[in-house]
Write an enzyme that holds these catalytic residues in place. Structure first.
Site, PDB file in Angstrom:
ATOM      1  N   GLY A   1     -52.483  27.695   5.994  1.00 21.26           N
ATOM      2  CA  GLY A   1     -52.634  26.744   7.103  1.00 21.26           C
ATOM      3  C   GLY A   1     -51.286  26.224   7.567  1.00 21.26           C
ATOM      4  O   GLY A   1     -51.176  25.158   8.161  1.00 21.26           O
ATOM      5  N   GLY A  36     -50.275  21.185  11.932  1.00 19.59           N
ATOM      6  CA  GLY A  36     -50.582  19.921  11.265  1.00 19.59           C
ATOM      7  C   GLY A  36     -49.890  19.696   9.932  1.00 19.59           C
ATOM      8  O   GLY A  36     -48.667  19.815   9.810  1.00 19.59           O
ATOM      9  N   SER A  58     -60.197  15.885   0.800  1.00 17.63           N
ATOM     10  CA  SER A  58     -60.307  14.865   1.856  1.00 17.63           C
ATOM     11  C   SER A  58     -60.993  13.651   1.270  1.00 17.63           C
ATOM     12  O   SER A  58     -61.848  13.776   0.384  1.00 17.63           O
ATOM     13  CB  SER A  58     -61.128  15.385   3.024  1.00 17.63           C
ATOM     14  OG  SER A  58     -61.436  14.310   3.905  1.00 17.63           O
ATOM     15  N   TYR A  61     -68.448  19.787   5.760  1.00 19.18           N
ATOM     16  CA  TYR A  61     -67.033  19.531   5.446  1.00 19.18           C
ATOM     17  C   TYR A  61     -66.889  18.686   4.170  1.00 19.18           C
ATOM     18  O   TYR A  61     -66.089  19.006   3.293  1.00 19.18           O
ATOM     19  CB  TYR A  61     -66.388  18.831   6.647  1.00 19.18           C
ATOM     20  CG  TYR A  61     -64.915  18.549   6.497  1.00 19.18           C
ATOM     21  CD1 TYR A  61     -63.977  19.562   6.674  1.00 19.18           C
ATOM     22  CD2 TYR A  61     -64.463  17.269   6.196  1.00 19.18           C
ATOM     23  CE1 TYR A  61     -62.617  19.300   6.542  1.00 19.18           C
ATOM     24  CE2 TYR A  61     -63.102  16.999   6.079  1.00 19.18           C
ATOM     25  CZ  TYR A  61     -62.181  18.022   6.250  1.00 19.18           C
ATOM     26  OH  TYR A  61     -60.847  17.752   6.126  1.00 19.18           O
ATOM     27  N   ILE A 107     -55.365  11.616   9.362  1.00 22.01           N
ATOM     28  CA  ILE A 107     -53.977  12.024   9.606  1.00 22.01           C
ATOM     29  C   ILE A 107     -53.885  12.619  11.006  1.00 22.01           C
ATOM     30  O   ILE A 107     -54.691  13.495  11.364  1.00 22.01           O
ATOM     31  CB  ILE A 107     -53.525  13.073   8.554  1.00 22.01           C
ATOM     32  CG1 ILE A 107     -53.819  12.578   7.118  1.00 22.01           C
ATOM     33  CG2 ILE A 107     -52.041  13.408   8.715  1.00 22.01           C
ATOM     34  CD1 ILE A 107     -53.202  11.270   6.717  1.00 22.01           C
TER      35      ILE A 107
END
Ligand SMILES: NC(=O)c1ccc[n+]([C@@H]2O[C@H](COP(=O)([O-])OP(=O)(O)OC[C@H]3O[C@@H](n4cnc5c(N)ncnc54)[C@H](O)[C@@H]3O)[C@@H](O)[C@H]2O)c1
Length: 249
Positions: free
Chosen positions: A13, A17, A146, A159, A192
């Site tokens: 990733g 970000g 998360s 998620y 974030i």
């Protein structure tokens, strides 16, 4: 004094970000970076944004963490270039496909689990096997969970379940790999400011902000600095830890 000189780090990733900020900050600390992402254009952008000196040697790879063959190819390319696997792995690739439970499609459930949870498993398994085979006995794996994996969140059954899975995958991996000198820790970011959050409707963003004692979202660098700490020997006795970076949320 930079803390990661001579180290090789894989960041999944890495094209956007938090992953992109992580590539920049690990490179600032002296590491050579393998930027891996499904979006190859963004891999190039990240590579261009990394400042480094002549002792560092970076690599960009198009990789889909949810596909074992793609991860295996990435390992093959890594070994061809460096003749060793990375001793730092940051599992940062992640997606959302939000919807309320009663409307959530099976496809959107599967996709989120496949990228966030299975992807973390595949990258960790395939790269760690190579770390062990190459006799590297000082390695650090940093997973990105998360805060919603702890508390749940409206519209995010897929998620939040995937991120709860990442947290427990981390804790179990730390028990299996600790005696090999491989530390595995997980960071739980709050809200974030990245392209992922930009997709959240502004009204919902404001509601969240109210709940954060610091009254602001974090920025990607504020997660990346904690990742750099976990990657380095400054955290040498941390294994199986969960670190919340949420502004107090
Ligand atoms: N932004 C937040 O508030 C927040 C909060 C908690 C956790 N996180 C987690 O942090 C991580 C980074 O998120 P971000 O906010 O930087 O999001 P982002 O959307 O900016 O970046 C995610 C990156 O992952 C890549 N990616 C997606 N699927 C992939 C796949 N199958 N294989 C390889 N790469 C893939 C994307 O191309 C993208 O570059 C994610 O795991 C996310 O769940 C983010």
């Amino acid at each position: 004094m930079s803390s990661l000189i001579g180290r090789l780090a894989l960041v999944t990733g890495g094209g956007s970000g938090i992953g992109q900020a992580t590539c920049r900050i690990l490179a600032r600390e002296g590491a050579s970076i393998i930027v891996a992402d499904r979006a190859s254009k963004n891999v190039q952008k990240t590579l261009q944004s990394i400042q480094s000196d002549t002792t560092q040697n970076h690599l960009g790879l198009e990789m889909d963490v949810a596909k074992a063959t793609s991860v295996e190819d990435a390992l093959k390319n890594t070994l061809e270039k460096y003749a060793k696997p990375p001793s730092i792995i940051v599992n940062c690739a992640g997606i959302t496909r939000d919807n309320f439970l009663l409307k959530l499609s099976e496809e959107d459930f599967d996709e989120v689990i496949n990228v966030n949870l299975k992807g973390t498993f595949l990258v960790t398994k395939i790269f760690t096997n190579s770390i062990v085979q190459n006799g590297i006995n000082n390695a650090s794996i940093i997973n990105i969970g998360s805060i919603v994996g702890d508390y749940g969140n409206l519209g995010q059954t897929n998620y939040s379940a995937s991120k709860a899975g990442v947290e427990l995958l981390t804790r179990t991996a730390s028990k299996e790999l600790g005696n090999l000198g491989i530390r595995v820790n997980v960071i739980l970011p709050g809200m974030i400011r990245t392209p992922m959050i930009d997709a959240v409707p502004p009204k919902v963003q404001e509601k969240f902000k109210e709940l954060i004692p610091m009254k602001r979202f974090g920025n990607a660098e504020e997660i990346a600095e904690v990742i750099a700490f976990l990657a380095s020997d400054k955290s040498s006795y941390m294994n199986g830890a969960t670190i919340k970076v949420t502004g107090g949320f």
